[in-house]
Design a protein around this motif. Structure first.
Motif, PDB file in Angstrom:
ATOM      1  N   LEU A  18       1.925 -12.157  -3.308  1.00  0.00           N
ATOM      2  CA  LEU A  18       2.390 -11.353  -2.169  1.00  0.00           C
ATOM      3  C   LEU A  18       1.367 -10.278  -1.799  1.00  0.00           C
ATOM      4  CD1 LEU A  18       6.216 -10.897  -2.861  1.00  0.00           C
ATOM      5  CD2 LEU A  18       5.042 -12.652  -1.540  1.00  0.00           C
ATOM      6  N   GLY A  33      -0.480 -10.956   1.572  1.00  0.00           N
ATOM      7  CA  GLY A  33      -0.065  -9.963   2.561  1.00  0.00           C
ATOM      8  C   GLY A  33      -1.254  -9.213   3.142  1.00  0.00           C
ATOM      9  N   VAL A  87       4.700  -7.449   3.562  1.00  0.00           N
ATOM     10  CA  VAL A  87       4.698  -8.376   2.417  1.00  0.00           C
ATOM     11  C   VAL A  87       3.872  -7.814   1.266  1.00  0.00           C
ATOM     12  CG1 VAL A  87       3.881 -10.638   1.639  1.00  0.00           C
ATOM     13  CG2 VAL A  87       5.157 -10.451   3.778  1.00  0.00           C
TER      14      VAL A  87
END
Length: 781
Positions: free
Chosen positions: A271, A275, A308
């Motif tokens: 993530l 992200g 995210v």
């Protein structure tokens, strides 16, 4: 109550069509407005009373599939966004859409999407969540392709549908894996059952599959390519789906499953890295866009990437107390930015729609100098864009500052590559600042180069003005959001008490590194825009390489499927059977191999009588003769003889019910086939090649092996408990003292009668068609 709220949406959808037929004086959007307005009232009530709503309606309890709905502190944030932004979007659409459009269809699709989004954030059962999840993909496909005569709308809808449905299917596999591990489909129970257990490969598969579903829906790299093409949808759709709702579904999924996967390094670093990478790619490609909505689409990708990454930063192992303050700060920043982004991005999309409505173009190369002709739109979009850029005195500044603080605080926690993460975050933030200014400068500043045909109407400005006001207001009262919405959600997501780590949100923290980074972002971003150096980025690429990969993949699949179908569709029944049996053999190959390797114990065979041998020899001889005959009538008689012989075998095996059924079916089919085939020519001798004959023989032998294998498995394996207990209760359950007679009378007889009726109707239909064709030939003669 929550199930009734979901059903109310379908009721209002029906009212939309009644409204359209009964009274056309009141705008159709007024009826639609009732649903998100009802959701907003429910949100306010839940916030004020701090009440959690639960409801469960059993559906398939044996498999753990129930309509379980829960409005808790986490789902309340998203529920409120869906409702409040929904009210403003519907209000905006009343003035934006022409009355010449198919408004009932548009509002039906929009309501369907609202219902689906409400279902996603309220469902606690994974299977029901998946149903609503895919319903968002279907309804968004319908909304994106609303102007279906435009090829770009068709392609954008298809791309978004394929990518998001693929992610949804992977997510479903993850849900099934969790069910196998825990025996539950309830998200809360899954988290409790997995806590403290040594995790298996299946657990990590479930993690990866669910993450894949979330990343595709929230347009994260490399699945982000669907979002820019989805901008072909009407602006109200873009303002709703692609800023505050659909793209946030993946964010919600990650937050909802944080209690299940938090603390796992794979979950955390995927993530964080993906992200930040998405944030950087989105910002770099946004500055090269010449379409205003395209720029906003890439800006959405960039902002979602930031959210995210913050969720990833909040996924550290909470057992380490030194990480807890960072976890709370990162999660607070993520939840705050979810709200902030929903507000300023919806305002930007609405402003872009007003510009398009007035100038009839979104091309930034043609726009410019509209600040005097559209002063209110200019003000609204400037406020929203500067908030997205992270300028002080606007709500976006608070969450952006918290994001930088989290990255900088990683230094004290012995996190490797911390400066690389900070550098990527700062560069992506500079890109955010640049594309935010570009959206305003190229649209409103400079000399006016295009004539405005329509001015700013008060109705269409109402929704974006409200949003711009909230963008300013929330900068001064962020702690209202913190203590009414965000802190309760922290308790819901985290597995420790965050109360001691929650601190009030302040705009001023003194002179520190995050402030210096903010100043650096503003200075460098201003210099890049002023110098125009951003125009030299990616001059060679008109589209992203991933788009070319997507198009190449679609073309390849289309060519392969076309060639495959052309080879399969030969208009020969025996070829179709060969393909069918071939697929069955390949699919069931593990079963056959298992039996051949003697995993199952050998079963005892009963004594074979003399009559059984004679019947078997009769069936085998009839089958061999059938291969050689060319008369259809003879072939039909032989097939009937084989069927009657099989019936006799059933009698010898003490199965009179099967024998009677076989006798009836064979009699009906033989008579019907003889009646029909009488009018058809004899069979022609087939000239098969040696390879064709060998393949046919292999398929026939393989199917024989498969049937024998299934017989061995069925004799050697008990999948269900013995049914002897039902015999003892035969009279109470069926009303008959003889359980066999009861089964024959209640089930088999009725079933056989209906099968016979179907065959008779089919046979009579075929016979009538043949007779009609023969009669027509005689008339022509």
């Amino acid at each position: 109550m929550l199930a009734l709220f979901i059903l109310t949406g379908f009721l209002i959808m029906g009212c939309v069509w009644l409204h359209h037929r009964i009274d056309k004086r009141i705008p159709l959007g007024v009826t639609v407005l009732l649903y998100p307005l009802l959701g907003t009232i429910l949100s306010v009530y839940a916030i004020v009373t701090k009440q959690i709503f639960n409801q469960q309606i059993n559906w398939i309890p044996a498999l753990g599939v129930n309509f379980s709905f829960r409005l808790d502190s986490l789902s309340l944030i998203f529920f409120t966004l869906i409702s409040f932004i929904g009210v403003l979007v519907v209000l905006y659409s009343i003035f934006y859409l022409s009355t010449h459009e198919n408004l009932p269809k548009f509002y039906s699709f929009l309501l369907l999407f609202m219902i689906a989004m409400y279902g996603v954030v309220l469902s606690t059962n994974t299977i029901i969540l998946y149903v609503f999840w895919e319903l968002t993909s279907i309804s968004s496909f319908l909304l994106i392709s609303f102007w279906y005569k435009k090829k770009a709308a068709q392609q954008g809808a298809l791309k978004s549908f394929l990518i998001t449905v693929f992610g949804g299917m992977m997510m479903l596999l993850g849900f099934i894996a969790l069910y196998v591990l825990t025996g539950s489909n309830d998200i809360t129970q899954i988290a409790a059952l997995l806590k403290g257990r040594d995790q298996s490969t299946l657990y990590y598969f479930a993690m990866g599959a669910i993450m894949l579903g979330a990343l595709t829906k929230s347009a994260q790299f490399p699945f982000h390519i669907w979002l820019p093409d989805a901008m072909e949808a009407p602006t109200p759709v873009s303002a709703y789906l692609h800023s505050a709702t659909m793209v946030k579904a993946g964010i919600y999924l990650l937050l909802r499953f944080m209690p299940v996967f938090s603390g796992e390094p794979v979950f955390q670093w995927v993530l964080i890295i993906d992200g930040l990478m998405t944030m950087l790619i989105g910002s770099l490609f946004a500055v090269r866009q010449s379409d205003l909505k395209g720029l906003l689409a890439y800006s959405t990708i960039s902002q979602l990437g930031m959210i995210v990454s913050m969720i990833g930063l909040a996924a550290f192992e909470s057992n380490d107390v030194t990480f807890r303050a960072l976890i709370v700060l990162a999660l607070t920043a993520a939840l705050l930015h979810i709200i902030n982004h929903g507000l300023f991005k919806a305002a930007l999309f609405m402003g872009a729609g007003i510009v398009d409505h007035a100038a009839h173009t979104r091309d930034l190369n043609k726009l410019g100098g509209l600040r005097k002709a559209m002063p209110i739109t200019f003000t609204v979009m400037t406020i929203a864009a500067l908030s997205m850029a992270g300028i002080p005195f606007l709500n976006g500044f608070l969450s952006k500052e918290m994001f930088l603080t989290v990255l900088v605080d990683l230094r004290g926690l012995d996190v490797k590559i911390v400066w690389l993460l900070v550098a990527v975050g700062v560069i992506a933030s500079i890109g955010t600042f640049v594309y935010s200014l570009i959206a305003i400068i190229r649209t409103f500043l400079g000399e006016q180069t295009i004539e405005i045909e329509e001015g700013e109407s008060k109705g269409i400005l109402l929704s974006p003005v409200i949003l711009a006001f909230l963008v300013v207001l929330l900068f001064f009262i962020p702690n209202f959001l913190l203590f009414s919405l965000i802190e309760p959600a922290l308790h819901q997501v985290l597995d420790f008490d965050p109360t001691d780590y929650v601190t009030p949100i302040h705009a001023w923290h003194g002179f520190n590194l995050p402030l210096y980074l903010t100043i650096l972002i503003i200075v460098l971003g201003t210099l890049i825009v002023w110098s125009g150096v951003y125009k030299k980025l990616f001059p060679k690429y008109k589209e992203m390489p991933l788009n070319r990969i997507y198009k190449y993949t679609l073309r390849s699949v289309d060519v392969i499927s076309h060639n495959l179908i052309r080879r399969i569709m030969t208009d020969r029944l025996n070829h179709y059977l060969m393909f069918l049996f071939g697929v069955i053999i390949v699919a069931t190959l593990p079963i056959s191999l298992t039996v051949m390797l003697s995993v199952y114990p050998a079963f005892e065979m009963s004594d074979i009588s003399f009559y059984m041998l004679i019947l078997t020899a009769f069936i085998v001889i009839a089958s061999l003769v059938l291969l050689k005959v060319q008369s259809r009538m003879t072939a039909t008689v032989l097939v009937g003889a084989i069927g009657y012989g099989t019936s006799m075998v059933y009698i010898l095996m003490y199965a009179p019910d099967l024998a009677l059924t076989q006798f009836v079916i064979e009699t009906i089919t033989t008579v019907l086939f003889l009646s029909c085939f009488y009018h058809l020519p004899n069979l022609e001798k087939e000239n098969k090649s040696r390879i064709n004959r060998i393949v046919s023989l292999i398929i026939a032998l393989s199917m024989t092996l498969l049937v024998v294998s299934m017989m061995i498995i069925s004799q050697s394996t008990e999948l269900f408990d013995s049914i002897t207990e039902y015999y003892k209760k035969a009279y109470d359950l069926t009303g008959g003292k003889n359980i066999v007679n009861a089964i024959l009378g209640d089930f088999r007889a009725f079933d056989t009668m209906l099968e016979g009726v179907v065959l008779m109707i089919t046979g009579l239909g075929i016979y009538s068609l043949i007779r009609r064709k023969v009669g027509a030939k005689h008339e022509r003669k």
